[in-house]
Enzyme design. Structure first.
Site, mmCIF file in Angstrom:
data_model
loop_
_atom_site.group_PDB
_atom_site.id
_atom_site.type_symbol
_atom_site.label_atom_id
_atom_site.label_comp_id
_atom_site.label_asym_id
_atom_site.label_seq_id
_atom_site.Cartn_x
_atom_site.Cartn_y
_atom_site.Cartn_z
ATOM 1 N N HIS A 73 0.853 -1.192 0.000
ATOM 2 C CA HIS A 73 0.000 0.000 0.000
ATOM 3 C C HIS A 73 0.886 1.238 0.000
ATOM 4 O O HIS A 73 1.704 1.439 0.904
ATOM 5 C CB HIS A 73 -0.933 -0.005 1.214
ATOM 6 C CG HIS A 73 -2.049 -0.994 1.074
ATOM 7 N ND1 HIS A 73 -2.560 -1.715 2.111
ATOM 8 C CD2 HIS A 73 -2.739 -1.376 -0.048
ATOM 9 C CE1 HIS A 73 -3.533 -2.497 1.651
ATOM 10 N NE2 HIS A 73 -3.652 -2.313 0.349
ATOM 11 N N ALA A 74 0.673 2.067 -1.017
ATOM 12 C CA ALA A 74 1.596 3.160 -1.303
ATOM 13 C C ALA A 74 1.844 4.084 -0.110
ATOM 14 O O ALA A 74 2.976 4.458 0.175
ATOM 15 C CB ALA A 74 1.056 3.952 -2.491
ATOM 16 N N ARG A 75 0.779 4.449 0.596
ATOM 17 C CA ARG A 75 0.920 5.499 1.619
ATOM 18 C C ARG A 75 1.518 4.982 2.925
ATOM 19 O O ARG A 75 1.773 5.775 3.837
ATOM 20 C CB ARG A 75 -0.440 6.116 1.901
ATOM 21 C CG ARG A 75 -1.479 5.143 2.432
ATOM 22 C CD ARG A 75 -2.854 5.772 2.385
ATOM 23 N NE ARG A 75 -3.912 4.846 2.771
ATOM 24 C CZ ARG A 75 -5.201 5.116 2.638
ATOM 25 N NH1 ARG A 75 -5.590 6.268 2.129
ATOM 26 N NH2 ARG A 75 -6.114 4.256 3.011
ATOM 27 N N GLU A 76 1.745 3.675 3.030
ATOM 28 C CA GLU A 76 2.242 3.090 4.275
ATOM 29 C C GLU A 76 3.769 3.065 4.230
ATOM 30 O O GLU A 76 4.407 2.007 4.193
ATOM 31 C CB GLU A 76 1.596 1.702 4.447
ATOM 32 C CG GLU A 76 0.068 1.827 4.536
ATOM 33 C CD GLU A 76 -0.722 0.542 4.349
ATOM 34 O OE1 GLU A 76 -0.111 -0.539 4.354
ATOM 35 O OE2 GLU A 76 -1.954 0.627 4.198
ATOM 36 N N GLU B 8 0.503 -5.066 10.835
ATOM 37 C CA GLU B 8 0.247 -3.616 10.765
ATOM 38 C C GLU B 8 1.205 -2.955 11.742
ATOM 39 O O GLU B 8 1.150 -3.218 12.937
ATOM 40 C CB GLU B 8 -1.197 -3.291 11.179
ATOM 41 C CG GLU B 8 -2.278 -3.886 10.296
ATOM 42 C CD GLU B 8 -2.570 -3.079 9.036
ATOM 43 O OE1 GLU B 8 -1.900 -2.054 8.778
ATOM 44 O OE2 GLU B 8 -3.470 -3.504 8.292
ATOM 45 N N ARG C 93 -3.093 4.938 -2.154
ATOM 46 C CA ARG C 93 -2.993 3.572 -1.602
ATOM 47 C C ARG C 93 -2.696 2.516 -2.668
ATOM 48 O O ARG C 93 -1.975 1.557 -2.432
ATOM 49 C CB ARG C 93 -4.330 3.248 -0.928
ATOM 50 C CG ARG C 93 -4.551 1.792 -0.557
ATOM 51 C CD ARG C 93 -5.922 1.673 0.095
ATOM 52 N NE ARG C 93 -6.373 0.299 0.205
ATOM 53 C CZ ARG C 93 -6.238 -0.460 1.294
ATOM 54 N NH1 ARG C 93 -5.640 0.021 2.358
ATOM 55 N NH2 ARG C 93 -6.711 -1.686 1.313
ATOM 56 N N ASN D 266 -3.780 -5.495 -2.609
ATOM 57 C CA ASN D 266 -4.161 -6.446 -1.551
ATOM 58 C C ASN D 266 -5.616 -6.920 -1.679
ATOM 59 O O ASN D 266 -6.173 -7.458 -0.735
ATOM 60 C CB ASN D 266 -3.920 -5.835 -0.165
ATOM 61 C CG ASN D 266 -3.595 -6.897 0.873
ATOM 62 O OD1 ASN D 266 -3.064 -7.965 0.542
ATOM 63 N ND2 ASN D 266 -3.927 -6.628 2.140
ATOM 64 N N ARG D 267 -6.200 -6.722 -2.849
ATOM 65 C CA ARG D 267 -7.506 -7.296 -3.177
ATOM 66 C C ARG D 267 -7.446 -8.011 -4.524
ATOM 67 O O ARG D 267 -8.441 -8.458 -5.043
ATOM 68 C CB ARG D 267 -8.584 -6.184 -3.274
ATOM 69 C CG ARG D 267 -8.780 -5.347 -2.018
ATOM 70 C CD ARG D 267 -9.369 -6.152 -0.874
ATOM 71 N NE ARG D 267 -9.615 -5.313 0.295
ATOM 72 C CZ ARG D 267 -8.689 -5.000 1.208
ATOM 73 N NH1 ARG D 267 -7.462 -5.479 1.095
ATOM 74 N NH2 ARG D 267 -9.015 -4.240 2.247
ATOM 75 N N TYR E 53 -1.517 1.314 9.445
ATOM 76 C CA TYR E 53 -1.068 1.372 10.803
ATOM 77 C C TYR E 53 -2.028 0.582 11.666
ATOM 78 O O TYR E 53 -3.083 0.174 11.194
ATOM 79 C CB TYR E 53 -0.980 2.846 11.284
ATOM 80 C CG TYR E 53 -2.293 3.617 11.192
ATOM 81 C CD1 TYR E 53 -3.118 3.765 12.300
ATOM 82 C CD2 TYR E 53 -2.707 4.196 9.995
ATOM 83 C CE1 TYR E 53 -4.309 4.474 12.216
ATOM 84 C CE2 TYR E 53 -3.903 4.898 9.913
ATOM 85 C CZ TYR E 53 -4.697 5.040 11.009
ATOM 86 O OH TYR E 53 -5.890 5.720 10.924
HETATM 87 O O1 0X9 Z 1 -7.105 -3.654 4.262
HETATM 88 C C1 0X9 Z 1 -5.977 -4.134 4.160
HETATM 89 O O2 0X9 Z 1 -5.525 -4.512 3.081
HETATM 90 C C2 0X9 Z 1 -5.091 -4.232 5.409
HETATM 91 N N1 0X9 Z 1 -5.173 -3.031 6.210
HETATM 92 S S1 0X9 Z 1 -4.540 -1.635 5.666
HETATM 93 O O3 0X9 Z 1 -4.976 -0.591 6.547
HETATM 94 N N2 0X9 Z 1 -2.967 -1.649 5.807
HETATM 95 O O4 0X9 Z 1 -4.896 -1.447 4.318
HETATM 96 C C3 0X9 Z 1 -5.529 -5.375 6.254
HETATM 97 C C4 0X9 Z 1 -5.573 -6.688 5.566
HETATM 98 C C5 0X9 Z 1 -5.848 -7.789 6.520
HETATM 99 N N3 0X9 Z 1 -6.005 -9.025 5.812
HETATM 100 C C6 0X9 Z 1 -7.177 -9.636 5.627
HETATM 101 N N4 0X9 Z 1 -8.258 -9.307 6.251
HETATM 102 N N5 0X9 Z 1 -7.145 -10.644 4.769
HETATM 103 ZN ZN ZN Z 2 -1.985 -1.694 4.062
#
Ligand code: 0X9
Ligand code: ZN
Length: 437
Positions: free
Chosen positions: A192-195, A397, A251, A267-268, A325
């Site tokens: 995620h870019a902003r992290e 996180e 992000r 991450n999706r 975070y």
């Molecule tokens: O939403 C996300 O991708 C993660 N949080 S973030 O704030 N860094 O974007 C959490 C992902 C947790 N993983 C799953 N629930 N599979």
């Molecule tokens: Zn993230």
């Protein structure tokens, strides 16, 4: 924490000389407009539902008008949780009832300005202050090359390119003897870019392991007899550079979507229950799942690398994906609260990492929990690791819990890296003492 960027829905239409221009006001000046962040405690179901209704209404307003709302938490409105968001709206903006200012606009602008100053391209790779600053993708890559250059166990190679042609690099530490030729530990940063802190922590882990080549380290030496490390310090380099130079709260990656919006949430996008909840079909959303599973070159490169390891007969034991975070050590599963068959083992490992982090002199309190306990998602990297690669797919996180959120001031980079390194060492110890196979 996350997520959906309603500000992306703030498209306004201007008709100029017969041409229709769709522009996002923040595209012009996000970093110049004062942002402020709010926190809304969801104390009961009524408060949660009221906030959900407000956000949905805000989404409609956003499409017509100028109140940009950038959601930092998730959109699942769980009772007992806090809902954080930022806005660049001015005095007319009325936050929902019960919400308080988390970071006011003066402080948030100051934090962003100070962070810009903390990008020091001129810090030499071996400078003791390297981890007191943030670094561009190019600078970080060059520094890492320098750190591992004298280490015969280390190598860096590109496993693919991003949309804009940047390398997705993996640093491997391998003694290639005995069972080390079999077991692999994956660590990634920057999805995620902003992290920003996540890629810096990944770099710190690389540097700490590389230091072993100079000074020796019993634990690392023993660990490398049994395991190889594969560390991808920046898996979304385009997004990072865009967040760093243009829109601090970006992000996603930088895919040019068909409807003139940009970005897929990497991450999706993994090929695991893809599109089955906890992600969005709207390309404007911050949790856009993408047009198909593994459609993104960054995701495809990682999947190809990991499945390649399996085909070689390797065993990927643990995969850690670094985020910020929230201070959470999250174990499988990420799409359901059901127990993983190895729940007891995974929990013990997660708890030992949490405890090691807290043992640092400035150590933070992390929580050890299931990923789906934060909120369930599909297409996540952690579940891909668990379900498709047969590893323990962790999401960590990092700092903080919302005081600064994504804009963690540079003075906290080093202590965050140090405490997480203690967590990584605890993970090594645990895996050596409790081998899975
Ligand atoms: O939403 C996300 O991708 C993660 N949080 S973030 O704030 N860094 O974007 C959490 C992902 C947790 N993983 C799953 N629930 N599979
Ligand atoms: Zn993230």
């Amino acid at each position: 924490m996350v997520i959906a960027n309603l500000s992306l829905l703030v498209a306004f239409t201007a008709i100029t000389a017969g041409a229709i221009l769709i522009q996002h006001p923040l595209m012009l000046s996000e970093n110049l407009k004062p942002l402020k962040a709010y926190r809304c405690p969801l104390s009961d179901e009524k408060a949660a539902q009221a906030l959900k209704a407000w956000v949905e209404n805000q989404e409609a307003i956003n499409q017509l008008d100028h109140f940009a709302v950038d959601i930092w938490s998730n959109e699942q409105y769980q009772v007992g949780r806090d809902f954080d968001f930022a806005t660049s709206a001015d005095g007319e903006f009325q936050p929902p009832q019960g919400c308080r200012i988390l970071i006011d606009s003066t402080e948030l602008s100051a934090l962003i300005s100070m962070e810009k100053l903390a990008f020091r391209e001129m810090v030499a790779p071996d400078d003791a202050d390297w981890f007191k600053n943030y670094h561009s993708f190019d600078d970080m890559t060059a520094s890492i090359k320098s750190w591992i250059s004298g280490c015969p166990l280390a190598s860096m190679s590109s496993i693919g390119q991003s949309h804009e042609g940047r390398d997705i690099n993996v640093v491997r530490f391998s003694s290639e003897t005995g069972s080390a030729a079999k077991n692999v530990i994956w660590i990634s940063g920057g999805i995620h870019a902003r992290e920003f802190i996540s890629s810096h922590v990944a770099s710190y882990i690389i540097r700490s392991i590389a230091d072993m080549c100079n000074s020796g380290n019993e634990l690392v030496t023993e660990f490398l007899q049994h395991y190889e490390f594969a560390i991808a310090f920046h898996i979304n380099p385009d997004g990072y550079e865009f967040a760093r130079t243009q829109r601090r709260m970006w992000r996603k990656n930088r895919r040019a979507n068909r409807d003139r919006s940009f970005g897929v949430d990497l991450n999706r996008n993994f090929d695991v229950f893809w599109g089955n909840g906890g992600s969005s079909r709207s390309p404007w959303s911050d949790t856009y799942m993408g047009p198909s599973a593994a459609s993104e070159p960054e995701v495809a490169a990682i999947q190809k690398f990991l499945t390649g390891l399996i085909q070689e007969g390797r065993n990927v034991t643990v995969g850690v994906d670094l985020h910020s975070y929230g201070q959470l050590i999250m174990r499988p599963y990420g799409y359901t609260m059901d127990d993983h068959p190895d729940e007891e083992y995974n929990k013990q490992l997660g708890d030992s990492i949490r405890d090691a982090i807290a043992s640092h002199q400035d150590g933070s309190r992390y929580k050890s929990q299931k990923s789906a306990g934060l909120y369930p998602v599909t297409g996540g990297f952690d579940d891909y690791m668990t379900e498709k690669i047969n590893a323990i797919g962790f999401t960590w996180e990092l700092r903080d819990t919302g005081r600064y959120g994504f804009i963690l001031p540079a003075q906290y980079i080093e202590p965050t890296c140090e405490e997480v390194w203690l967590g990584v060492k605890a993970m090594m110890r645990f895996l050596l003492d409790n081998p899975k196979n």
